[in-house]
Write a protein that holds these residues in place. Structure first.
Motif, PDB file in Angstrom:
ATOM      1  N   TYR A  93       0.879  -1.178   0.000  1.00 36.76           N
ATOM      2  CA  TYR A  93       0.000   0.000   0.000  1.00 36.76           C
ATOM      3  C   TYR A  93       0.909   1.219   0.000  1.00 36.76           C
ATOM      4  O   TYR A  93       1.721   1.395   0.907  1.00 36.76           O
ATOM      5  CB  TYR A  93      -0.888   0.028   1.257  1.00 36.76           C
ATOM      6  CG  TYR A  93      -1.692  -1.234   1.502  1.00 36.76           C
ATOM      7  CD1 TYR A  93      -1.117  -2.373   2.058  1.00 36.76           C
ATOM      8  CD2 TYR A  93      -3.038  -1.284   1.135  1.00 36.76           C
ATOM      9  CE1 TYR A  93      -1.851  -3.532   2.269  1.00 36.76           C
ATOM     10  CE2 TYR A  93      -3.804  -2.454   1.333  1.00 36.76           C
ATOM     11  CZ  TYR A  93      -3.189  -3.567   1.903  1.00 36.76           C
ATOM     12  OH  TYR A  93      -3.913  -4.729   2.102  1.00 36.76           O
ATOM     13  N   SER A  94       0.833   2.072  -1.086  1.00 41.28           N
ATOM     14  CA  SER A  94       1.724   3.234  -1.119  1.00 41.28           C
ATOM     15  C   SER A  94       1.187   4.313  -2.040  1.00 41.28           C
ATOM     16  O   SER A  94       0.519   4.019  -3.035  1.00 41.28           O
ATOM     17  CB  SER A  94       3.119   2.814  -1.605  1.00 41.28           C
ATOM     18  OG  SER A  94       3.965   3.963  -1.705  1.00 41.28           O
ATOM     19  N   VAL A 125       4.660   8.643   5.072  1.00 38.80           N
ATOM     20  CA  VAL A 125       4.671   7.168   5.066  1.00 38.80           C
ATOM     21  C   VAL A 125       4.872   6.761   3.614  1.00 38.80           C
ATOM     22  O   VAL A 125       4.005   6.970   2.771  1.00 38.80           O
ATOM     23  CB  VAL A 125       3.348   6.592   5.612  1.00 38.80           C
ATOM     24  CG1 VAL A 125       3.335   5.071   5.436  1.00 38.80           C
ATOM     25  CG2 VAL A 125       3.169   6.962   7.085  1.00 38.80           C
ATOM     26  N   SER A 126       6.030   6.195   3.309  1.00 32.67           N
ATOM     27  CA  SER A 126       6.310   5.911   1.886  1.00 32.67           C
ATOM     28  C   SER A 126       5.726   4.575   1.453  1.00 32.67           C
ATOM     29  O   SER A 126       5.308   4.408   0.316  1.00 32.67           O
ATOM     30  CB  SER A 126       7.823   5.919   1.638  1.00 32.67           C
ATOM     31  OG  SER A 126       8.419   4.766   2.241  1.00 32.67           O
ATOM     32  N   GLU A 127       5.712   3.587   2.343  1.00 28.98           N
ATOM     33  CA  GLU A 127       5.178   2.259   1.978  1.00 28.98           C
ATOM     34  C   GLU A 127       4.606   1.558   3.213  1.00 28.98           C
ATOM     35  O   GLU A 127       5.160   1.688   4.293  1.00 28.98           O
ATOM     36  CB  GLU A 127       6.294   1.349   1.442  1.00 28.98           C
ATOM     37  CG  GLU A 127       7.172   1.915   0.374  1.00 28.98           C
ATOM     38  CD  GLU A 127       8.650   1.581   0.596  1.00 28.98           C
ATOM     39  OE1 GLU A 127       9.419   2.502   0.951  1.00 28.98           O
ATOM     40  OE2 GLU A 127       8.991   0.402   0.434  1.00 28.98           O
ATOM     41  N   VAL A 128       3.546   0.777   3.015  1.00 32.14           N
ATOM     42  CA  VAL A 128       3.000  -0.094   4.050  1.00 32.14           C
ATOM     43  C   VAL A 128       2.793  -1.470   3.424  1.00 32.14           C
ATOM     44  O   VAL A 128       2.285  -1.583   2.309  1.00 32.14           O
ATOM     45  CB  VAL A 128       1.646   0.426   4.587  1.00 32.14           C
ATOM     46  CG1 VAL A 128       1.125  -0.519   5.686  1.00 32.14           C
ATOM     47  CG2 VAL A 128       1.788   1.845   5.141  1.00 32.14           C
ATOM     48  N   TYR A 129       3.257  -2.523   4.146  1.00 32.97           N
ATOM     49  CA  TYR A 129       3.099  -3.888   3.649  1.00 32.97           C
ATOM     50  C   TYR A 129       2.283  -4.706   4.636  1.00 32.97           C
ATOM     51  O   TYR A 129       2.545  -4.658   5.849  1.00 32.97           O
ATOM     52  CB  TYR A 129       4.477  -4.546   3.473  1.00 32.97           C
ATOM     53  CG  TYR A 129       5.419  -3.790   2.547  1.00 32.97           C
ATOM     54  CD1 TYR A 129       6.399  -2.932   3.051  1.00 32.97           C
ATOM     55  CD2 TYR A 129       5.294  -3.918   1.160  1.00 32.97           C
ATOM     56  CE1 TYR A 129       7.246  -2.234   2.211  1.00 32.97           C
ATOM     57  CE2 TYR A 129       6.148  -3.225   0.306  1.00 32.97           C
ATOM     58  CZ  TYR A 129       7.117  -2.386   0.843  1.00 32.97           C
ATOM     59  OH  TYR A 129       7.957  -1.691  -0.005  1.00 32.97           O
ATOM     60  N   SER A 130       1.296  -5.468   4.209  1.00 30.87           N
ATOM     61  CA  SER A 130       0.732  -6.537   5.052  1.00 30.87           C
ATOM     62  C   SER A 130       1.702  -7.701   4.864  1.00 30.87           C
ATOM     63  O   SER A 130       2.112  -8.002   3.742  1.00 30.87           O
ATOM     64  CB  SER A 130      -0.680  -6.905   4.591  1.00 30.87           C
ATOM     65  OG  SER A 130      -0.669  -7.362   3.238  1.00 30.87           O
TER      66      SER A 130
END
Lengths: 93, 93, 93, 93, 93, 93, 93, 93, 93, 93
Positions: free
Chosen positions: H78-79, J28-33
């Motif tokens: 998610y980005s 926030v540059s990236e979010v990973y599950s």
């Protein structure tokens, strides 16, 4: 009187011998070989906070076979007994 | 004399009050509020192994605010002091 | 009869051999090689509390290949069986 | 005979009562209230592997007050005793 | 068919090689090098409970480079597939 | 084929029922109720990496009673069996 | 001023000596030998984020006898004192 | 693009040097020396799931001084950024 | 002067507000919101050991939103700075 | 540019939704599950150390469903890529 309860891990095959060495130290009132994930529990009782440094990192930690210590210092003591009197003998520091 | 060292977690905002309740129990010789990940450490001293069940899971664990206990029973005691004499008073069980 | 359940970590490549050594000890009623993060679980059954010290830190911990022990002593036993009778044989201590 | 050693965490204030409920279950040979970070240890003995599912996740885990179980199933048993005979009574499953 | 899921820690620099050795063992149906704090996960499938002892503490634990194993034995299997048929080949034990 | 091994903690008193719900999901090849500190272990097998997100955080985690999941994705598979063929049926994703 | 609190594990028998070596480093404002599962806690105070890399992994971690460090960097400081002034002396980096 | 976040423990006294070695590997987009109980965190970005095995257990784990790795593979990203474009350069695998 | 380093877990959504409340307490010299598994780290500085009980279990633990504390009391302090002078202001207890 | 890697535990049944909320935050540059014991991993990139406090304890921790965060701040970055350029867009703070 300030009390510290020291949870101790030792070499697994020399538990009784190391207990004797720690119990012989000044200001160590009791040492127990115990059940659970620790091998020994020592009770250190001193009159002045500064003396804890000499006894715990200064001597207990340097006894051959002691692998790790986890010290819990008492904030306050709650007891029906007069612990000061019970442990008056031998508490020079 | 058989000694058990009981590490206790309590509700974080009632530590002194719970210490008082535990210290008032029979065969509990000392209770300390302590540093570290546990909140209290109690020393229970009895004459017969069977009495540990009444005091620890039977009473200490049932005091409101006690969340968990981790008991270490002494296999053997090493001390320069005559602990039996020091704690003779009040040890009915 | 006092029962202690001893969770044991051993050298990973000598599990069956170490189990045999422990099972041969007096007052060790059963040893299991088990699933999970421990390698062996031994049940020690004695008549007097003081004898636990000789068997667990005194002998089990000193068997080559035993790396750590975590002993849980029974406060009280609950069973439909007459365990005393079942394990009467061989319980000298 | 297949043996499973079940380490059990319960509500901290109902340890003895929950022990009674578990000890009354079929194929549960012994339950101990114990020292350490677990509250109870139960020994389950069955004749067929499939029966473990009915007793442990099927019944023990469903007793009110049981909060978590950690089961260690025996790969092999080492003992000087004839455990099969000792626990022959009552092992229908 | 009884299934055991074995979580394995190995020497950090020989993961693929050790996976090959374990996969070659009888009754080991699959070995995966995996993400997370374990290095390998093996699935062992046997027809009789007693055979787990020969394969897991008996052989997997004795492979050079295996540092620790944490075995989870299945109580019961839930699947849309006919696993018995899928793994019928090679399951002598 | 990409395999993920999902270690699952559930409400302690609904383990068999939750296992059924998970086993009914597409791409879940097997679910085991197991010994140890986890309650269930599920094997998820997909053809494309992106499908793991729909099945694990997307569906397994949302089943009532699932409290936590710890997924280990396989880097590589080592097996004497032709797992692709064994699980060919039903792998739409 | 950016503050980092570094929890340090050392060889158990050289705690005081290692404390002296760390306290002598630039930008280390205080080192404490402490109770609990860590042996030392150091406070590092710098003017620019980039300088933390030189002091912690660059120097503290390389002191003989340091076995592991766990650094907690302050997001924000809350104090009645003017810490900037209190630690102005010696903060070149 | 599949992303894996690899938490790495190294020899405590060679953190910067090991970071350089890992950052030089193909498909490793970034390596950070970090605060906390891990020493390094690497981001691995590949186009095909199978390539993770060559890079993580295949190469990162084999670099001298790497003691343990804990890999977290992304299910989904998610980005606000177009990460594919940002890391297009150098992603052959 | 006796120093205690208190690692604090708080409600995850009120970290800055709780930091302000703790920093306003007497004998609390600094509070940091920090990286890592703890939310806040407070430094308590007193002249007499007995005062730790009033401040830590007596006040910090009773602030709404504080969920757990892990206190590390300094055995000994090693510093190039004259910490006594730096924190002389406001240290009544 | 200062990078922080934030390991996040969320309510187990709202992982994708919480990921979207966090990814929408500035810096926030990236979010990973992700696989493993954490549910999400976010990368926060700022120009000044002080901005971490606003984003992590200030905003991420306050998003409904976030249960705990464990932040690892980068001491130093090692990369073949020009990360500054890659993430130049949108880094106001």
């Amino acid at each position: 009187m300030i009390t510290a309860i020291v949870l101790i891990k030792t070499s697994v095959d020399r538990i009784p011998e190391i207990a004797e060495s720690i119990a012989a130290l000044e200001n160590v009132s009791e040492v127990y070989s115990v059940t659970g994930t620790y091998d020994l529990i020592a009770l250190v009782r001193v009159n002045r906070h500064e003396n804890l440094a000499d006894i715990i990192p200064g001597r207990i930690s340097k006894i051959p076979g002691v692998k790790a210590t986890d010290t819990h210092v008492a904030f306050r003591t709650y007891s029906q007994h007069d612990l000061e009197a019970a442990f008056a003998i031998g508490l020079d520091a």
